[in-house]
Design an enzyme around this catalytic site. Structure first.
Site: not given
Ligand code: ADP
Ligand code: ZN
Ligand code: MG
Length: 616
Positions: A205, A208-210, A427-428, A431, A503
């Site tokens: 979560p 920044g997927k959305t 550690h990494e 590996h 591990d």
């Molecule tokens: P997700 O959908 O992955 O849960 P969101 O896209 O809703 O995350 O992100 C929520 C807010 O957090 C965005 O509107 C932005 O303000 C900030 N944010 C999250 N990821 C990024 C990123 N990679 N770059 C810039 N802002 C980000």
């Molecule tokens: Zn390890």
């Molecule tokens: Mg989202």
């Protein structure tokens, strides 16, 4: 086929009539009644008194009411007609103008009360039918009125670009192709390109997927249609499916564009075994089915790209992930140091920062934070500074903001202190280095100390090819890689941490299988000693066969131990002879948090060129 359509039409009409009656009743009550009641209602006795006093000018008598006008100010009145045989006589005696009325209601009120609304509804109905003509099916009964909402589903010009998204390098590169396609679908196809229909963004979560989906639409300059899986949860059965249908219908009209389904796990969760949820479950099912049908129903060549996002890909119904649906996945991980700095710069663009604020430092101390956390920190810091009437946001504000965000979210125990971070880096590095040095292991693609899931860091080896059989030497190499992390810690700090728990579990498991299943122990010979797999819900625990003697069982333990210990020895030898590379890689990891496979190779080439290989 026709019959089905007729059936739908009938259902539709019934729904329509119910609504029409409702609306007419409302019009009658709230619009017509006040108009009609400009005539004040008076009791019959009062009317009678007025009549006797000669105050009435004219009346209209209908079956159950009497309307009329008083002589005084031409005041209109209205009264209920009661059984009164002398009435006509008296009216005549007073010389009142009388007109009769056959209908129950007055002519004018009939017109206003019924005919007018009916005409309005008729026009509306006609309009609706016209709108629907050519549309696919008339939808489910009353709810086909959701149809009219189709107009409110608007593609949005997001105006967001990749400049607003930080630290998603690889994902942005992968989406570039989609953008090219959306900009000019025809051109893209001429070169033989075939776009994936569905792209699934997967990541924790707040990464920044959305935002990334919106930015993709923004970069391509195409409309963005979005719905969120959670919106469907509380809907009536059938509404979700009709929303999906409308959405796609609209999107097809404005192609090329993007349809985005956020939190798709809310509707696309595995279907089996959820029967107990009744209505909500059925709604989900219908929505999901509609989505699948829509996805199958058109070619991506039309220019509609479907994107979806989830942080729980494992719960998705496999039907969604089949080829032709969401068959391309793009992983979005928590940002590493450089990514965090980028994100912080994006969010501090409009913020006045004091001289003592170093964004790189803020990035350094926020390991494990998501983009959303970072955005939150900047906002929180700005608010704190404003509350204290400062001219600019200072470093102390950031410190406090970070503390608040850490305290505020349970997840954020992930923020590692410097010492832990160093331990994870070493550690990494262990590996990664063992993996790069040994033959028969997959090449290292990426090493990171950005936490992900339960792991504090991880080394990503990318298989060079698909493997179905592994020989003993390769298994031993894998074991050495598994214990490499722990060995590196022991070499560097003279002690080991608890970080190697997984591990060791994996290594022990593999060694044991080598002994009991693969017949790879010279002491025990080529016999199967493992028992039958236990019931699956016990996690496929494999014990020893019941017929195995206690002595043999003891040897199994001893051989397992020997194999793991030999792997430790091998890793130790390798890392000790490449101490320089180990230290350098660990340092680089500590600083950058992510190191690519090429960098690992480069580090190895630069340091201690004499590679002594202690194995055959
Ligand atoms: P997700 O959908 O992955 O849960 P969101 O896209 O809703 O995350 O992100 C929520 C807010 O957090 C965005 O509107 C932005 O303000 C900030 N944010 C999250 N990821 C990024 C990123 N990679 N770059 C810039 N802002 C980000
Ligand atoms: Zn390890
Ligand atoms: Mg989202």
């Amino acid at each position: 086929m026709d019959e089905k359509l007729n059936d739908k039409k009938i259902k539709f009409s019934i729904g329509y009539v119910i609504v029409a009656i409702l609306i007419m009743t409302l019009i009658q009550r709230f619009i017509m009644a006040p108009i009609l009641s400009k005539q004040t209602e008076i009791p019959y006795s009062e009317f009678k008194a007025a009549l006797t006093a000669g105050e009435v000018k004219s009346v209209t008598v209908s079956e159950d009411s009497i309307t009329g006008v008083m002589k005084q100010e031409d005041k209109a009145f209205y009264t209920v007609r009661v059984e009164d045989p002398d009435l006509t006589e008296e009216l005549e005696a007073q010389g009142v103008e009388i007109s009769g009325e056959i209908s129950q209601d007055g002519g004018v009120s009939a017109l206003l009360g019924w005919i007018l609304p009916l005409a309005v509804m008729g026009a509306f109905w006609y309009y609706m039918l016209k709108r629907m003509k050519g549309g696919t099916g008339l939808g489910g009964g009353l709810f086909s009125f959701g149809k009219s909402k189709a107009r409110t589903i608007q593609g949005e010009q997001t105006g967001v670009t990749f400049k607003d998204v930080g630290g998603v390098g690889q994902a942005a590169v992968e989406l570039q192709e989609v953008i090219e396609f959306l900009k000019n679908p025809a051109h893209f196809q001429r070169l033989g390109g075939k776009m994936p229909k569905g792209i699934l963004l997967v990541g924790p979560p707040g990464t920044g997927k959305t935002l990334l989906a919106r930015a993709t639409a923004g970069e391509a300059g195409v409309p963005f249609y979005s719905i969120s899986g959670s919106e469907f949860i509380e809907m009536f059965v059938g509404v979700g499916a009709s929303r999906v249908r409308d959405l796609f219908e609209q999107a097809k009209k404005t192609a090329p564009d993007i349809v985005f389904i956020d939190e798709i796990d809310a509707i696309g969760g595995k279907r089996a075994g959820a029967g107990a949820f009744g209505g909500a479950h059925e709604e989900r099912e219908q929505t999901l089915n509609q989505l699948l049908a829509e996805m199958d129903g058109f070619e991506s060549s039309r220019g509609v790209i479907i994107m979806a996002a989830t942080n729980r890909p494992e719960v998705l119904d496999p039907a969604l992930l089949r080829p032709g649906r969401f068959d391309r996945q793009i992983a979005i991980d928590l940002p590493d140091l450089a990514g965090r700095e980028e994100i912080l710069r994006i969010h501090t663009r409009g913020v006045t920062l004091a001289e003592n604020v170093d964004v790189a430092t803020v990035a350094r101390i926020t390991s494990g934070f998501s983009g959303a956390d970072l955005a939150n920190i900047v906002n929180e810091a700005a608010l704190l500074a404003a509350r204290r009437n400062k001219e600019a946001v200072e470093m102390s504000d950031f410190d406090e903001a970070i503390e608040r965000v850490v305290a505020g979210s349970e997840q954020r125990t992930r923020a590692m202190n410097e010492h832990e971070k160093k331990a994870v880096a070493v550690h990494e590095a262990g590996h990664a280095l063992v993996a790069s040095l040994l033959p028969g292991t997959d090449p290292v693609h990426k090493v990171t100390i950005v936490p992900r899931g339960r792991a504090l860091g991880y080394t990503w080896q990318r298989p060079a090819e698909e493997r179905y059989l592994l020989c003993e030497g390769e298994l031993e190499s894998r074991l050495a890689v598994m214990v490499g992390g722990r060995v590196a810690e022991a070499l560097t700090f003279n002690e080991v941490s608890t970080g190697a728990v997984d591990d060791l579990a994996r290594a022990t498991d593999l060694a044991r299988r080598m002994v009991t299943e693969f017949g790879m122990s010279p002491a025990l010979g080529p016999v199967r000693l493992a028992g039958e797999p236990q019931a699956a819900y016990l996690g496929m625990q494999m014990g020893l066969d019941a017929r195995v003697s206690p002595q043999t069982a003891a040897s199994v333990d001893a051989e397992t131990k020997r194999i793991v210990e030999e792997a430790v020895e091998q890793a130790w030898g390798l890392l000790a002879s490449h101490r320089e590379a180990l230290d350098e890689l660990a340092r680089r990891l500590f600083e950058q948090e992510t190191v690519t496979g090429e960098e690992v190779v480069a580090i190895m080439a630069q340091s201690s060129p004499a590679v002594e290989r202690s194995f055959a």
